[in-house]
Scaffold this motif. Structure first.
Motif, PDB file in Angstrom:
ATOM      1  N   PHE A  26      11.930   2.005  -0.186  1.00  0.00           N
ATOM      2  CA  PHE A  26      10.705   1.998  -0.757  1.00  0.00           C
ATOM      3  C   PHE A  26      10.778   3.385  -1.801  1.00  0.00           C
ATOM      4  O   PHE A  26      11.313   4.964  -1.140  1.00  0.00           O
ATOM      5  CB  PHE A  26       9.425   2.229   0.109  1.00  0.00           C
ATOM      6  CG  PHE A  26       8.896   3.458   0.998  1.00  0.00           C
ATOM      7  CD1 PHE A  26       9.080   4.934   0.554  1.00  0.00           C
ATOM      8  CD2 PHE A  26       9.305   2.906   2.525  1.00  0.00           C
ATOM      9  CE1 PHE A  26       8.421   5.351   0.829  1.00  0.00           C
ATOM     10  CE2 PHE A  26       8.724   4.077   3.714  1.00  0.00           C
ATOM     11  CZ  PHE A  26       8.170   5.737   2.397  1.00  0.00           C
ATOM     12  N   ILE A  36      -0.002   5.329   4.605  1.00  0.00           N
ATOM     13  CA  ILE A  36       1.235   4.466   5.663  1.00  0.00           C
ATOM     14  C   ILE A  36      -0.017   3.872   6.228  1.00  0.00           C
ATOM     15  O   ILE A  36       0.142   5.352   7.383  1.00  0.00           O
ATOM     16  CB  ILE A  36       1.801   5.211   6.250  1.00  0.00           C
ATOM     17  CG1 ILE A  36       2.907   6.256   4.451  1.00  0.00           C
ATOM     18  CG2 ILE A  36       3.230   5.371   7.050  1.00  0.00           C
ATOM     19  CD1 ILE A  36       4.245   4.687   4.319  1.00  0.00           C
ATOM     20  N   ILE A 211       1.279   0.409   2.390  1.00  0.00           N
ATOM     21  CA  ILE A 211       3.129   1.171   3.044  1.00  0.00           C
ATOM     22  C   ILE A 211       2.698   0.432   4.962  1.00  0.00           C
ATOM     23  O   ILE A 211       2.053   1.267   5.817  1.00  0.00           O
ATOM     24  CB  ILE A 211       4.395   1.245   3.145  1.00  0.00           C
ATOM     25  CG1 ILE A 211       3.746   1.893   1.690  1.00  0.00           C
ATOM     26  CG2 ILE A 211       5.068   1.103   3.933  1.00  0.00           C
ATOM     27  CD1 ILE A 211       5.102   2.483   1.379  1.00  0.00           C
ATOM     28  N   ILE A 218       9.344  -1.949   7.829  1.00  0.00           N
ATOM     29  CA  ILE A 218       7.998  -2.476   6.985  1.00  0.00           C
ATOM     30  C   ILE A 218       7.606  -3.902   7.223  1.00  0.00           C
ATOM     31  O   ILE A 218       8.521  -4.596   6.483  1.00  0.00           O
ATOM     32  CB  ILE A 218       8.348  -1.910   5.177  1.00  0.00           C
ATOM     33  CG1 ILE A 218       8.462  -0.084   4.800  1.00  0.00           C
ATOM     34  CG2 ILE A 218       7.539  -2.157   4.785  1.00  0.00           C
ATOM     35  CD1 ILE A 218       9.116  -0.026   3.544  1.00  0.00           C
ATOM     36  N   ASP A 221       3.809  -4.432   2.041  1.00  0.00           N
ATOM     37  CA  ASP A 221       4.176  -3.382   0.989  1.00  0.00           C
ATOM     38  C   ASP A 221       3.404  -3.715  -0.237  1.00  0.00           C
ATOM     39  O   ASP A 221       4.013  -4.489  -1.146  1.00  0.00           O
ATOM     40  CB  ASP A 221       5.377  -2.406   0.989  1.00  0.00           C
ATOM     41  CG  ASP A 221       5.044  -1.265  -0.993  1.00  0.00           C
ATOM     42  OD1 ASP A 221       4.360  -1.202  -1.138  1.00  0.00           O
ATOM     43  OD2 ASP A 221       6.304  -0.996  -0.782  1.00  0.00           O
TER      44      ASP A 221
END
Length: 224
Positions: A26, A36, A211, A218, A221
């Motif tokens: 990212f 996060i 995220i 991931i 996002d």
């Protein structure tokens, strides 16, 4: 500003290889506020450690301000971390024997070259945090919210490129948590790049971007 390219992190445990992160990529532009999020074991802490250069990737590339710091040795990483990355922890990490002002000035002790007027900057930060009357107090004389504000001031002392926060409201009551989150928003409005790790959806909602991690990858996002 923050650029991760296919970052992986593996650990050896009892003869087995455990994957904590799997090819995470990212980009975070300067001035963005990112949360996060993810369940326990999703890789949040591992990712934060790599972003803070407390750990290094098994493979992949991590650049901060255009510098590939994933290849730094321990001494280079320590020096870069002290100058360009600020940390705010759930447990505050203040030294009990030091005053509020001394705790905020602590990062300056590890500089190879003295910086100009760090005490003046520390006082300005503490005034912004509403703690100018507490300069000579020690951590055990402060509330949890006040201790976290001292920790934020300390993290900002060196004018870091990146401010990292690990569950910064986890040990606070709801009012203190709200006050601390408001401070993060104010710091962000002044142009600070922030990455905050949390399991709390309400905390994550205060960020510009979220995220989501799951099983070291991931999952989502998206902008708030």
């Amino acid at each position: 500003m923050v650029n991760l390219e296919r970052v992986t992190r593996h650990y050896k445990v009892g003869g087995q290889t455990i994957q904590a992160l799997g090819e995470v990529s990212f980009y975070i532009p300067a001035g963005q506020f990112v949360a996060i999020v993810g369940p326990s074991g999703s890789g949040k802490s591992t990712l934060l450690n790599i972003l803070g250069r407390l750990d290094s990737p098994t493979s992949g590339r991590y650049c901060l301000e255009g510098t590939d710091i994933s290849t730094f040795d321990d001494e280079q990483a320590s020096d870069f971390r002290n100058r360009r990355i600020g940390f705010v922890f759930q447990s505050f990490q203040l030294l009990a024997r030091l005053t509020v002002l001394e705790n905020v000035l602590l990062p300056g002790r590890f500089l190879r070259k003295p910086a100009l007027d760090l005490e003046g900057r520390a006082r300005v930060l503490l005034e912004r945090m509403g703690l100018i009357e507490r300069l000579g107090h020690r951590p055990n004389q402060l509330s949890g919210g006040q201790m976290q504000r001292v920790a934020i001031a300390r993290a900002l002392l060196m004018q870091p490129a990146l401010l990292l926060a690990d569950e910064p409201t986890g040990n606070l009551d709801s009012k203190s948590a709200a006050d601390v989150l408001t401070l993060f928003e104010e710091v962000h409005e002044l142009g600070q790049t922030i990455v905050l790790v949390t399991h709390d959806a309400d905390v994550a909602a205060r960020a510009q971007r979220r995220i989501h991690l799951r099983d070291g990858k991931i999952e989502l996002d998206h902008a708030a």
